[in-house]
Design a protein around this motif. Structure first.
Motif, PDB file in Angstrom:
ATOM      1  N   GLN A  77       0.699  -1.169  -0.070  1.00 47.62           N
ATOM      2  CA  GLN A  77       0.120   0.032   0.085  1.00 47.62           C
ATOM      3  C   GLN A  77       0.885   1.321   0.055  1.00 47.62           C
ATOM      4  OE1 GLN A  77      -2.278  -0.756   3.576  1.00 47.62           O
ATOM      5  NE2 GLN A  77      -3.924  -1.738   2.457  1.00 47.62           N
ATOM      6  N   VAL A  78       0.994   1.939  -1.086  1.00 42.55           N
ATOM      7  CA  VAL A  78       1.548   3.180  -1.240  1.00 42.55           C
ATOM      8  C   VAL A  78       0.955   4.376  -0.889  1.00 42.55           C
ATOM      9  CG1 VAL A  78       2.938   4.481  -2.954  1.00 42.55           C
ATOM     10  CG2 VAL A  78       3.055   1.957  -2.978  1.00 42.55           C
ATOM     11  N   CYS A  79       1.141   4.838   0.145  1.00 45.28           N
ATOM     12  CA  CYS A  79       0.230   6.321   0.409  1.00 45.28           C
ATOM     13  C   CYS A  79       0.517   7.183  -0.629  1.00 45.28           C
ATOM     14  CB  CYS A  79       0.895   6.998   1.789  1.00 45.28           C
ATOM     15  SG  CYS A  79      -0.282   8.354   2.342  1.00 45.28           S
ATOM     16  N   THR A  80      -0.810   7.850  -1.111  1.00 51.70           N
ATOM     17  CA  THR A  80      -0.773   8.807  -2.108  1.00 51.70           C
ATOM     18  C   THR A  80      -1.737  10.106  -1.478  1.00 51.70           C
ATOM     19  OG1 THR A  80      -2.907   7.801  -3.115  1.00 51.70           O
ATOM     20  CG2 THR A  80      -0.493   7.471  -4.042  1.00 51.70           C
ATOM     21  N   SER A  81      -1.523  10.144  -0.194  1.00 47.13           N
ATOM     22  CA  SER A  81      -2.552  11.475   0.359  1.00 47.13           C
ATOM     23  C   SER A  81      -1.564  12.737   0.200  1.00 47.13           C
ATOM     24  CB  SER A  81      -2.478  11.171   1.804  1.00 47.13           C
ATOM     25  OG  SER A  81      -1.325  11.303   2.483  1.00 47.13           O
ATOM     26  N   THR A  82      -2.041  13.763   0.471  1.00 46.29           N
ATOM     27  CA  THR A  82      -1.535  14.928   0.204  1.00 46.29           C
ATOM     28  C   THR A  82      -0.357  15.217   0.536  1.00 46.29           C
ATOM     29  OG1 THR A  82      -3.922  15.870   0.366  1.00 46.29           O
ATOM     30  CG2 THR A  82      -2.086  17.564   0.575  1.00 46.29           C
ATOM     31  N   LYS A  83       0.066  15.036   1.954  1.00 49.19           N
ATOM     32  CA  LYS A  83       1.483  15.043   2.565  1.00 49.19           C
ATOM     33  C   LYS A  83       2.507  14.334   1.928  1.00 49.19           C
ATOM     34  CE  LYS A  83       4.244  16.538   5.740  1.00 49.19           C
ATOM     35  NZ  LYS A  83       4.726  17.899   5.840  1.00 49.19           N
ATOM     36  N   CYS A  84       2.185  13.032   1.730  1.00 52.29           N
ATOM     37  CA  CYS A  84       3.114  11.897   0.891  1.00 52.29           C
ATOM     38  C   CYS A  84       3.119  12.689  -0.607  1.00 52.29           C
ATOM     39  CB  CYS A  84       2.579  10.746   0.887  1.00 52.29           C
ATOM     40  SG  CYS A  84       2.641   9.730   2.576  1.00 52.29           S
ATOM     41  N   SER A  85       2.284  13.116  -1.302  1.00 52.42           N
ATOM     42  CA  SER A  85       2.478  13.453  -2.457  1.00 52.42           C
ATOM     43  C   SER A  85       3.175  15.057  -2.691  1.00 52.42           C
ATOM     44  CB  SER A  85       1.153  13.820  -3.326  1.00 52.42           C
ATOM     45  OG  SER A  85       0.429  12.527  -3.489  1.00 52.42           O
ATOM     46  N   ARG A  86       2.962  15.700  -1.556  1.00 51.98           N
ATOM     47  CA  ARG A  86       3.537  16.983  -1.723  1.00 51.98           C
ATOM     48  C   ARG A  86       5.008  16.658  -1.377  1.00 51.98           C
ATOM     49  NH1 ARG A  86       1.368  19.985   2.881  1.00 51.98           N
ATOM     50  NH2 ARG A  86      -0.437  20.090   1.329  1.00 51.98           N
ATOM     51  N   ASP A 137       7.198  12.345  -9.224  1.00 52.86           N
ATOM     52  CA  ASP A 137       5.852  12.353  -9.565  1.00 52.86           C
ATOM     53  C   ASP A 137       5.010  11.751  -8.404  1.00 52.86           C
ATOM     54  OD1 ASP A 137       3.606  10.012 -11.286  1.00 52.86           O
ATOM     55  OD2 ASP A 137       3.477  12.291 -11.462  1.00 52.86           O
ATOM     56  N   GLU A 138       3.730  11.912  -8.496  1.00 52.23           N
ATOM     57  CA  GLU A 138       2.895  11.419  -7.228  1.00 52.23           C
ATOM     58  C   GLU A 138       3.092   9.996  -7.341  1.00 52.23           C
ATOM     59  OE1 GLU A 138      -1.836  11.474  -6.064  1.00 52.23           O
ATOM     60  OE2 GLU A 138      -1.087  12.833  -7.450  1.00 52.23           O
ATOM     61  N   TYR A 139       3.049   9.390  -8.475  1.00 58.86           N
ATOM     62  CA  TYR A 139       2.879   7.626  -8.437  1.00 58.86           C
ATOM     63  C   TYR A 139       4.250   7.022  -8.831  1.00 58.86           C
ATOM     64  CZ  TYR A 139      -1.954   9.164  -9.094  1.00 58.86           C
ATOM     65  OH  TYR A 139      -3.053   9.748  -8.530  1.00 58.86           O
ATOM     66  N   SER A 140       5.335   7.795  -8.507  1.00 63.79           N
ATOM     67  CA  SER A 140       6.610   7.134  -8.729  1.00 63.79           C
ATOM     68  C   SER A 140       6.977   5.907  -8.079  1.00 63.79           C
ATOM     69  CB  SER A 140       7.857   8.495  -8.458  1.00 63.79           C
ATOM     70  OG  SER A 140       7.813   8.920  -7.220  1.00 63.79           O
ATOM     71  N   MET A 141       6.684   5.973  -6.759  1.00 66.39           N
ATOM     72  CA  MET A 141       6.792   4.802  -5.889  1.00 66.39           C
ATOM     73  C   MET A 141       6.148   3.645  -6.475  1.00 66.39           C
ATOM     74  SD  MET A 141       8.840   3.269  -3.796  1.00 66.39           S
ATOM     75  CE  MET A 141       9.825   4.647  -3.577  1.00 66.39           C
ATOM     76  N   ILE A 142       4.708   3.997  -6.841  1.00 68.22           N
ATOM     77  CA  ILE A 142       3.838   2.727  -7.434  1.00 68.22           C
ATOM     78  C   ILE A 142       4.753   2.264  -8.538  1.00 68.22           C
ATOM     79  CG2 ILE A 142       1.619   2.390  -8.322  1.00 68.22           C
ATOM     80  CD1 ILE A 142       0.388   4.387  -6.565  1.00 68.22           C
ATOM     81  N   SER A 143       5.004   3.005  -9.443  1.00 69.03           N
ATOM     82  CA  SER A 143       5.530   2.401 -10.800  1.00 69.03           C
ATOM     83  C   SER A 143       6.887   1.699 -10.399  1.00 69.03           C
ATOM     84  CB  SER A 143       5.705   3.480 -11.772  1.00 69.03           C
ATOM     85  OG  SER A 143       6.644   4.383 -11.433  1.00 69.03           O
ATOM     86  N   GLN A 159      -2.542   1.932  -4.584  1.00 70.90           N
ATOM     87  CA  GLN A 159      -2.364   3.489  -3.844  1.00 70.90           C
ATOM     88  C   GLN A 159      -3.253   3.242  -2.586  1.00 70.90           C
ATOM     89  OE1 GLN A 159      -4.083   6.620  -6.261  1.00 70.90           O
ATOM     90  NE2 GLN A 159      -4.308   5.294  -7.999  1.00 70.90           N
ATOM     91  N   SER A 160      -2.993   3.957  -1.625  1.00 73.77           N
ATOM     92  CA  SER A 160      -3.705   4.105  -0.300  1.00 73.77           C
ATOM     93  C   SER A 160      -3.916   5.322   0.180  1.00 73.77           C
ATOM     94  CB  SER A 160      -2.644   3.509   0.650  1.00 73.77           C
ATOM     95  OG  SER A 160      -3.084   3.562   2.162  1.00 73.77           O
ATOM     96  N   SER A 161      -4.930   5.540   0.938  1.00 70.71           N
ATOM     97  CA  SER A 161      -5.481   6.969   1.704  1.00 70.71           C
ATOM     98  C   SER A 161      -4.177   6.957   2.737  1.00 70.71           C
ATOM     99  CB  SER A 161      -6.639   7.030   2.283  1.00 70.71           C
ATOM    100  OG  SER A 161      -6.871   5.856   2.930  1.00 70.71           O
ATOM    101  N   CYS A 162      -4.268   8.187   3.503  1.00 68.23           N
ATOM    102  CA  CYS A 162      -3.276   8.362   4.330  1.00 68.23           C
ATOM    103  C   CYS A 162      -3.050   7.275   5.420  1.00 68.23           C
ATOM    104  CB  CYS A 162      -3.772   9.688   5.258  1.00 68.23           C
ATOM    105  SG  CYS A 162      -2.566  10.310   6.509  1.00 68.23           S
ATOM    106  N   LEU A 163      -1.918   6.770   5.856  1.00 70.25           N
ATOM    107  CA  LEU A 163      -1.582   5.790   6.600  1.00 70.25           C
ATOM    108  C   LEU A 163      -1.272   6.089   8.147  1.00 70.25           C
ATOM    109  CD1 LEU A 163       1.013   4.097   4.102  1.00 70.25           C
ATOM    110  CD2 LEU A 163      -1.585   3.013   4.783  1.00 70.25           C
TER     111      LEU A 163
END
Length: 196
Positions: free
Chosen positions: A89-98, A106-112, A127-131
């Protein structure tokens, strides 16, 4: 007469305080507190280590004799059933994306990066919401269908083991560390199944 007497007492008290020497115990108190603080700092590592030892030996921790530094990128793991039980589960919430964008990622770089490593295996990368650990963003958690919540893996540091989550995951080396931990866990689960 009463006011005059009171003034004399007040003036006497003020003059007596200015010539009064401080109590030696008042001077020793800061020194005592400093020594107490140093003693606590010396004993703290022992209590933290015993807490970490408890965290490492309590389920659902998965240990392995395999080195967590061995490269396992694009490794085809033997058991698709074991792999499919795990989810990253890769967090893509606001803080992690920022935080990723602060480093030009990129916001999805770790997912790829994780999907590239998991490509021949059915390990899900989602993708995950805030962990819940925005101060240590970006975060990645690992779940297993047989356990409730996140699991701890060999390859996590002490603070990550305590929260059962990878912290400050930004670069390719971080993705490699996560995948090594997952690959070692899959191998160990396969060995446990063979022993049954």
């Amino acid at each position: 007469p009463y006011q005059l007497a009171k003034r004399r007492v007040d003036s006497f008290s003020i003059s007596s305080l200015s010539s009064h020497r401080p109590c030696p115990y008042r001077l020793l108190m800061p020194l005592f507190l400093l020594l107490l603080l140093l003693l606590l700092l010396l004993l703290l590592p022992f209590s933290v280590n015993s807490f970490v030892l408890h965290a490492l030996t309590s389920p659902p921790y998965m240990s392995t004799g395999l080195s967590s530094t061995s490269s396992s990128s694009n490794v085809d793991l033997s058991s698709p059933a074991t792999c499919s039980a795990l989810t990253l589960q890769v967090c893509t919430s606001t803080k992690c994306s920022r935080r990723r964008s602060q480093f030009g990622l990129d916001e999805y770089s770790m997912i790829s990066l994780l999907e590239d490593r998991a490509a021949p295996n059915p390990v899900a990368v989602e993708q995950s919401s805030c962990l819940g650990w925005c101060k240590r963003a970006p975060c990645v958690a690992v779940t297993h269908e047989d356990y409730e919540g996140r699991i701890g893996l060999v390859g996590m540091d002490e603070s990550e083991i305590n929260q059962r989550m990878f912290f400050n995951v930004l670069w390719e080396g971080d993705a490699e560390r996560i995948w090594n931990a997952v690959a070692n866990a899959v191998r160990e689960l396969d060995e446990e199944e063979e022993d049954k």
